[in-house]
Motif scaffolding. Structure first.
Motif, PDB file in Angstrom:
ATOM      1  N   MET A   1     -25.251   2.073 -26.618  1.00  0.00           N
ATOM      2  CA  MET A   1     -24.141   2.420 -27.493  1.00  0.00           C
ATOM      3  C   MET A   1     -23.876   3.914 -27.348  1.00  0.00           C
ATOM      4  N   LYS A   2     -22.612   4.230 -27.293  1.00  0.00           N
ATOM      5  CA  LYS A   2     -22.210   5.631 -27.174  1.00  0.00           C
ATOM      6  C   LYS A   2     -21.116   5.903 -28.208  1.00  0.00           C
ATOM      7  N   VAL A   3     -21.248   7.047 -28.889  1.00  0.00           N
ATOM      8  CA  VAL A   3     -20.261   7.444 -29.896  1.00  0.00           C
ATOM      9  C   VAL A   3     -19.871   8.893 -29.648  1.00  0.00           C
ATOM     10  N   GLY A  36     -26.682  -5.011 -23.423  1.00  0.00           N
ATOM     11  CA  GLY A  36     -28.020  -4.757 -23.955  1.00  0.00           C
ATOM     12  C   GLY A  36     -28.025  -4.138 -25.337  1.00  0.00           C
ATOM     13  N   ASP A  37     -26.874  -3.656 -25.831  1.00  0.00           N
ATOM     14  CA  ASP A  37     -26.823  -3.134 -27.190  1.00  0.00           C
ATOM     15  C   ASP A  37     -27.007  -4.283 -28.173  1.00  0.00           C
ATOM     16  N   MET A  94     -17.999  -1.642 -15.368  1.00  0.00           N
ATOM     17  CA  MET A  94     -19.000  -2.712 -15.309  1.00  0.00           C
ATOM     18  C   MET A  94     -20.131  -2.529 -16.322  1.00  0.00           C
ATOM     19  N   LYS A  95     -20.417  -1.303 -16.742  1.00  0.00           N
ATOM     20  CA  LYS A  95     -21.491  -1.060 -17.709  1.00  0.00           C
ATOM     21  C   LYS A  95     -21.079  -1.359 -19.144  1.00  0.00           C
ATOM     22  N   ALA A  96     -19.778  -1.443 -19.390  1.00  0.00           N
ATOM     23  CA  ALA A  96     -19.293  -1.731 -20.746  1.00  0.00           C
ATOM     24  C   ALA A  96     -19.616  -3.178 -21.111  1.00  0.00           C
TER      25      ALA A  96
END
Length: 145
Positions: A1-3, A36-37, A94-96
């Motif tokens: 997760m990225k914010v 994976g999150d 692709m990582k999203a």
């Protein structure tokens, strides 16, 4: 997760020329998920965000949290945070996380923030949105888990 967190004086999000979310002082969050999150990832991030001491106290030191300030959050889903631009000229996403998974996590994350007593406004998942803010400071942080 990225914010991507931006301390703001005010912020809003518009869809089809209609304001769908708006706040005064607080945080504008761009929120992205990767494969994976989990809900536990969202819980950790929500707890981190509401307790970050990035508001100034009477001595002009960053010692106050969003809870101390009784601030609000504008949360906007943003899969492009996981765009990989290392090769070529077009980002690779692709990582999203897949949209269905990301939407469920986004809803869970916003609920986790609400459950902690923070007023939340949001955009609309998957829609084209226009986001406006007055960044206070400016203070911008990138949080990753």
């Amino acid at each position: 997760m990225k914010v991507v967190l931006q301390r703001c004086k005010k912020a809003n999000v518009t869809v089809n020329e209609e304001v769908v979310g708006e706040i005064g002082r607080g945080f504008m969050l761009l929120v992205g998920f990767q494969e994976g999150d989990t809900e536990q990832t969202c819980d950790w991030m929500a707890e981190k965000i509401i307790h970050l001491r990035v508001f100034e106290d009477e001595n002009e030191k960053m010692n106050r949290s969003l809870l101390d300030e009784e601030g609000s959050i504008l949360s906007v889903s943003q899969f492009t945070l996981y765009g990989d631009c290392t090769k070529g000229r077009r980002p690779n996403f692709m990582k999203a996380a897949k949209p269905e998974e990301a939407e469920a996590l986004y809803e869970y994350f916003n609920k986790a923030l609400r459950d902690k007593g923070v007023p939340i406004a949001t955009g609309i998942f998957g829609e084209m949105m226009d986001v406006s803010l007055v960044n206070e400071g400016p203070v911008t942080l990138i949080l990753e888990k």
